[in-house]
Write an enzyme that holds these catalytic residues in place. Structure first.
Site, short mmCIF file in Angstrom:
data_model
loop_
_atom_site.label_atom_id
_atom_site.label_comp_id
_atom_site.label_asym_id
_atom_site.label_seq_id
_atom_site.Cartn_x
_atom_site.Cartn_y
_atom_site.Cartn_z
N LYS A 274 -1.54 -6.77 -9.77
CA LYS A 274 -2.41 -6.58 -8.69
C LYS A 274 -2.00 -5.50 -7.59
CE LYS A 274 -3.06 -8.19 -4.42
NZ LYS A 274 -3.51 -7.13 -3.78
N SER B 271 4.83 -7.13 3.13
CA SER B 271 5.48 -7.63 4.45
C SER B 271 6.22 -9.03 4.49
CB SER B 271 4.45 -7.53 5.32
OG SER B 271 3.46 -8.52 5.19
N GLU C 202 -4.92 -3.54 -2.09
CA GLU C 202 -6.63 -3.27 -2.27
C GLU C 202 -6.85 -1.91 -1.51
OE1 GLU C 202 -4.77 -5.53 -0.98
OE2 GLU C 202 -5.78 -6.76 0.67
N ARG C 203 -5.82 -1.54 -0.81
CA ARG C 203 -5.93 -0.24 0.08
C ARG C 203 -5.92 1.04 -0.86
NH1 ARG C 203 -3.24 -3.33 3.62
NH2 ARG C 203 -4.69 -4.17 5.09
N PHE D 216 0.69 -1.18 -0.21
CA PHE D 216 0.09 -0.14 0.11
C PHE D 216 0.73 1.23 0.09
CE2 PHE D 216 0.65 -0.16 4.80
CZ PHE D 216 0.86 0.99 4.88
N GLU E 93 8.54 -4.73 12.93
CA GLU E 93 8.56 -3.72 12.09
C GLU E 93 6.88 -3.00 12.63
OE1 GLU E 93 7.15 -4.35 7.95
OE2 GLU E 93 8.60 -2.61 7.42
N CYS F 107 9.57 1.22 3.56
CA CYS F 107 10.47 0.11 3.89
C CYS F 107 11.86 0.73 4.22
CB CYS F 107 10.33 -0.72 2.70
SG CYS F 107 11.05 -0.21 1.22
P1 NAD Z 1 1.05 -6.99 2.79
O1 NAD Z 1 2.11 -7.90 2.93
O2 NAD Z 1 -0.22 -6.76 3.99
O3 NAD Z 1 0.30 -6.77 1.23
C1 NAD Z 1 1.28 -6.82 0.33
C2 NAD Z 1 0.56 -7.29 -0.96
O4 NAD Z 1 0.31 -8.71 -0.72
C3 NAD Z 1 -0.85 -6.79 -1.06
O5 NAD Z 1 -1.22 -6.41 -2.30
C4 NAD Z 1 -1.90 -7.91 -0.47
O6 NAD Z 1 -3.05 -7.73 -1.09
C5 NAD Z 1 -1.21 -9.17 -1.11
N1 NAD Z 1 -1.08 -10.10 0.30
C6 NAD Z 1 -1.41 -9.80 1.54
N2 NAD Z 1 -1.60 -10.87 2.24
C7 NAD Z 1 -1.22 -12.20 1.22
C8 NAD Z 1 -1.15 -13.48 1.43
N3 NAD Z 1 -1.21 -13.98 2.44
N4 NAD Z 1 -0.93 -14.05 0.13
C9 NAD Z 1 -0.84 -13.48 -0.83
N5 NAD Z 1 -0.81 -12.21 -1.14
C10 NAD Z 1 -0.95 -11.54 -0.02
O7 NAD Z 1 1.89 -5.51 2.73
P2 NAD Z 1 1.39 -4.07 3.01
O8 NAD Z 1 0.68 -3.69 4.34
O9 NAD Z 1 0.41 -3.77 1.72
O10 NAD Z 1 2.57 -3.05 2.87
C11 NAD Z 1 3.60 -2.73 3.80
C12 NAD Z 1 4.74 -3.88 3.89
O11 NAD Z 1 5.41 -3.88 2.90
C13 NAD Z 1 5.57 -3.46 4.93
O12 NAD Z 1 6.19 -4.61 5.59
C14 NAD Z 1 6.74 -2.85 4.20
O13 NAD Z 1 8.16 -2.79 4.98
C15 NAD Z 1 6.81 -3.85 2.89
N6 NAD Z 1 7.48 -2.87 1.83
C16 NAD Z 1 8.83 -3.57 1.40
C17 NAD Z 1 9.36 -2.78 0.62
C18 NAD Z 1 10.62 -3.32 0.05
O14 NAD Z 1 11.22 -2.82 -0.96
N7 NAD Z 1 11.35 -4.32 0.59
C19 NAD Z 1 8.61 -1.56 -0.09
C20 NAD Z 1 7.67 -1.14 0.22
C21 NAD Z 1 6.92 -1.84 1.43
#
Ligand code: NAD
Length: 499
Positions: free
Chosen positions: A174, A227, A177-178, A150, A384, A282
């Protein structure tokens, strides 16, 4: 009635087949702005089939012509920069200048991908045997899927798709969704730039869409940012299904402040790195490691008044430095961490909980928080938080600071602030993270380098964009050829040698 978003498949907006919808908020107001379809595996099937149909022609299009679409996309992104930033701020919450900056960082990947004819140049060895030449080149993988988090609705889809598409792949994105609106707007701009139908598609939704990507035999690769639990699970399941995967995860980035550091520079850098985008980056700095007996006290004395003076409000308003968090649930989760930190014995020097912003009383706001006396076993250090909470850890010397960072399960970024070349050199060589800053708090590599972390911050072997991105989205083929052929000297049953 609340407006409902669609998917973008085969060059047009289409309704999802789902009956399941999710709310999309304006975080500064706390109100529902639109609804997003939680698409089904049937929607994924339609999108992947469109991408599969488009692949043969797109992959056979000369790289120079593919690059021309990217040049036009870059011009359109420039033209629409303010509109894209406004959309991003309304759906994500970050302040407008920061939103504009993040779109610009994505545009730099488009600029990088414009150089694809040069990037795809192969290797050639003449006369590897008498009359025999050998050459290697890289070919696209097929249909690739992207899954976004997001916190960067424009930049992260732009880390993935321009490189994938420039390499000759077709793509199904994809978004989170937020924040689903940005990917749809980007799809329209791709098509305005002349991208053929089916080459870039957007399927909105949640885990169900990602699971359908994993199960679909025509999806060759998945590029995911999210995440760590999501990244690890998708990496394991999708590699098991035979796909190429890069899955970037969460982070806990440390900034080490040596006693000889320029304190004013370190404090200003920490403010931006810990509280910019409300800590929802991140590469945000969430731990400050103060080295030496007095560094922490000097640092805290300078930091506290600045955190208390942070201007928190709607990202659209002039002078605001920090916007709201993404959802009410996430704001409450961050507040819970503050409670836990107190229970674990850390000293809360600035408490941003309970903040109310005039005119935006229902917005998902929390003020900047600062903890001192944080120790490695505390959950506020280990986990985190992804909010505006900075933890200060005290360390006796550089060796202990490096050991501390290296013992953490995450390894995205890390930085040192010092006047000593020797300390900086030691830090760069010994630190176990993927991206290192020296007197630079957020060392995000430029588009022509590659972005990625180590340990629990990345699953897979390839970083994003830059040369690693090209490697991820292509595979190598090596040809050994003999011209003229014929003139056989009989069958040979041994390995050829140069004797
Ligand atoms: P999230 O893991 O909740 O969701 C990320 C994506 O995965 C979304 O599109 C979501 O719909 C999908 N998703 C969620 N749960 C899933 C599952 N069980 N199986 C398959 N798909 C799933 O993350 P978020 O809250 O949207 O984003 C924040 C996180 O992203 C933080 O942990 C942040 O550190 C990380 N992030 C990392 C980087 C990097 O470059 N390392 C960059 C930006 C964000």
């Amino acid at each position: 009635m609340t407006p409902r978003l669609q998917n973008f498949i085969d060059g047009k907006l289409v309704d999802s087949t789902t009956s399941r919808f999710g709310d999309v908020y304006e975080p500064a107001l706390g109100t529902v702005a639109r609804q997003v379809p939680m698409s089904t595996s049937a929607d994924v099937e339609t999108a992947v089939a469109a991408a599969r149909r488009a692949f043969d022609s797109w992959s056979a299009t000369p790289a120079l012509r593919r690059a021309r679409v990217l040049f036009r996309l870059k011009a359109l992104l420039d033209e629409h920069l303010d509109e894209l930033a406004a959309l991003l701020t309304s759906e994500h919450g970050k302040v407008l200048d920061d939103a504009r900056g993040s779109v610009t960082r994505g545009m730099e990947v488009v600029e990088f991908a414009c150089g694809i004819p040069q990037l795809l140049k192969g290797e050639y060895s003449e006369q590897v045997g008498r009359g025999v030449d050998c050459w290697s080149f890289r070919q696209p993988l097929g249909v690739c899927a992207g899954v976004g988090p997001f916190n960067f609705p424009a930049m992260i889809p732009l880390w993935m798709a321009p490189v994938a598409i420039a390499c000759g792949n077709t793509f199904v994105m994809k978004p989170s969704e937020r924040v689903p609106s940005m990917a749809l707007r980007l799809a329209e701009l791709w098509h305005e730039a002349g991208l053929p139908a089916g080459v870039f598609n957007v399927v909105n939704g949640d885990k169900e869409v990602v699971d359908a990507f994993i199960e679909h035999p025509d999806v060759a690769a998945i590029s995911l940012v999210g995440s760590t639990p999501t990244a690890e699970s998708v990496y394991q399941r999708a590699t098991h299904a035979g796909k190429r995967v890069q899955a970037l995860g969460g982070a806990k980035n440390h900034l080490v402040i040596m006693p000889d550091a320029d304190l004013e520079h370190a404090v200003d850098s920490l403010m931006g790195a810990a509280y910019g985008s409300a800590g929802e980056r991140c590469m945000a700095i969430s731990v400050a490691v103060a080295v030496g007996p007095e560094t922490a006290d000097r640092l805290l004395a300078a930091l506290m008044p600045k955190i208390k003076a942070l201007r928190v409000g709607a990202g659209t308003e002039d002078g605001v430095e920090m916007g709201p968090l993404i959802t009410r649930a996430h704001r409450d989760r961050v507040a819970k961490y503050v409670e836990r930190g107190l229970a674990e014995g850390a000293k809360l020097l600035v408490d941003g909980r309970g903040l109310s912003v005039a005119g935006h009383e229902n917005g998902f706001f929390i003020g900047g928080c600062l903890f001192d006396q944080v120790t490695p076993e505390m959950s506020i250090y280990q986990e985190e938080i992804f909010g505006p909470v900075l933890c200060v850890v005290r360390s006796p010397d550089l060796d202990s600071a490096i050991e501390l960072v290296n013992a953490h399960r995450y390894g995205n970024g890390g930085a040192i602030f010092t006047a000593s070349g020797e300390a900086a050199d030691q830090f760069c060589k010994r630190i176990q993270v993927g991206m290192v800053g020296v007197n630079v708090p957020i060392p995000v590599p430029m588009a022509f380098h590659s972005f990625g972390g180590w340990k629990g911050s990345l699953f897979g072997d390839h970083f994003m964009h830059g040369p690693e991105g090209v490697r991820f989205f292509t595979r190598m083929k090596t040809v050994t050829s003999r011209w003229p052929h014929g003139a056989s000297s009989g069958a040979s049953f041994i390995m050829p040698t140069m004797k």
